[in-house]
Design a protein around this motif. Structure first.
Motif, PDB file in Angstrom:
ATOM      1  N   ASP A 110     -15.452  82.394 -19.473  1.00  0.00           N
ATOM      2  CA  ASP A 110     -15.878  81.081 -19.981  1.00  0.00           C
ATOM      3  C   ASP A 110     -17.006  81.298 -20.994  1.00  0.00           C
ATOM      4  N   THR A 124     -17.875  78.751 -23.212  1.00  0.00           N
ATOM      5  CA  THR A 124     -18.140  77.407 -23.772  1.00  0.00           C
ATOM      6  C   THR A 124     -19.553  77.312 -24.343  1.00  0.00           C
ATOM      7  N   SER A 180     -16.702  69.143 -24.786  1.00  0.00           N
ATOM      8  CA  SER A 180     -17.085  70.557 -24.652  1.00  0.00           C
ATOM      9  C   SER A 180     -18.498  70.661 -24.077  1.00  0.00           C
ATOM     10  N   THR A 212     -18.543  70.267 -20.612  1.00  0.00           N
ATOM     11  CA  THR A 212     -17.646  71.314 -20.080  1.00  0.00           C
ATOM     12  C   THR A 212     -16.421  70.729 -19.360  1.00  0.00           C
ATOM     13  N   ARG A 225     -13.204  73.647 -21.459  1.00  0.00           N
ATOM     14  CA  ARG A 225     -13.974  74.890 -21.605  1.00  0.00           C
ATOM     15  C   ARG A 225     -13.295  75.789 -22.633  1.00  0.00           C
TER      16      ARG A 225
END
Ligand code: SAM
Length: 283
Positions: free
Chosen positions: A232, A234, A267, A270, A273
């Motif tokens: 992840d 993000t 985003s 989240t 992601r």
């Protein structure tokens, strides 16, 4: 193959980019002339919002992905949805004796890729027009397949995974990045999509951002891949949004701005992601 007119409908943000390039918009050229994807900041707090900082962050994303792929000299590498050739350009500078193939459905992008990415370090580069879901390559012919921030455009993730597995050698890897929604987003999809989908489509064309991580896990299993990485990033991509706001990425109009705002909000929360995913074809 789609005509250029249909491609315009499919990829409206590339029409905007190509117009900006033709007009000599140096900021847009610096940010998106080579890579057309979000940036990666190891420390997002140090992002300064400049075009130079963004260009370096865009390069950092492909470095992060090629490191995860354990790219090595002498490999044969396929970059699906290769854009203007940015991923191949980056690898070409850092590795030798590699056979690169960049595949894209859009010949306009391939023309730019061919003119700006030239093989060095005893590498070979070929750019091929085609659909990532019908790869025009033999079985077991590549060590690595990349799909950097493009799988959401492909007609079918399932077909693409089947094709990637077919063209990979045993032990070969598929490495991709994608915007992956949490299940909660999908559970409200029927209420939110009539508002959100037209905005995203207006700016970016055909986009399927409804593929959750559990769907990816099922897909890996059903297509015969082992799961490698699920990372992840993000938060590492969030500084991208100040740059795309400043440059009015994907169009100088209210709908495109709203589409980008929507992607930024979900985003930041989240709810979607940004993941780097990798898969291995077993021996
Ligand atoms: C966001 S851009 C990413 C480009 C490039 N991977 C990069 O990171 O710079 C998405 C790319 O997917 C390509 N694309 C869309 N549908 C495709 C398909 N069915 N087969 C191959 N490429 C496709 C587009 O033409 C575009 O180059």
């Amino acid at each position: 193959m789609e005509s250029d007119k249909n491609l315009s409908t499919l990829l409206p943000y590339f029409d905007v980019l190509l117009e900006d390039f033709a007009e000599g918009n140096t900021d847009v050229i610096e940010c998106f002339g080579l890579h057309v994807h979000w940036g990666y900041w190891e420390n997002p707090g140090l992002a300064d919002g400049s075009t130079a900082d963004f260009a370096q962050a865009a390069e950092n994303l492909v470095r992060k992905m090629s490191d995860l792929a354990e790219t090595k000299n002498g490999m044969k590498i396929l970059d699906c949805g290769c854009g203007f050739g940015g991923n191949i350009s980056s690898l070409n500078q850092r590795f030798s004796n590699i056979e690169f193939v960049g595949l894209n459905i859009d010949p306009r992008q391939l023309d730019r890729a061919k003119s700006q990415v030239k093989a060095t370090h005893n590498n070979q580069i070929e750019f091929v027009e085609g659909d990532a879901c019908q790869l025009p390559f033999s079985d077991a012919s590549f060590d690595l397949v990349f799909a950097v921030e493009c799988i959401f455009h492909f007609p079918s993730r399932e077909k693409f995974f089947q094709e990637a597995r077919r063209v990979l050698k045993p032990g070969g890897k598929l490495v991709l990045s994608d915007f992956v929604p949490r299940e909660v987003v999908l559970s409200t999809w029927s209420f939110t999509s009539p508002f959100s989908q037209p905005l995203v489509t207006h700016a970016y064309g055909q986009v399927d951002a409804t593929y959750s991580l559990s769907k990816y896990r099922d897909l890996a299993k059903s297509t015969g891949f082992q799961i490698g990485n699920e990372i992840d990033i993000t938060q590492n991509t969030i500084p991208t949004y100040q740059v795309i706001r400043k440059l009015q990425f994907a169009g100088d109009n209210k709908k495109a701005a709203l589409g980008n705002w929507l992607i930024e909000i979900i985003s930041r929360l989240t709810l979607i992601r940004y993941l780097i995913l990798s898969y291995v074809k077993p021996f």
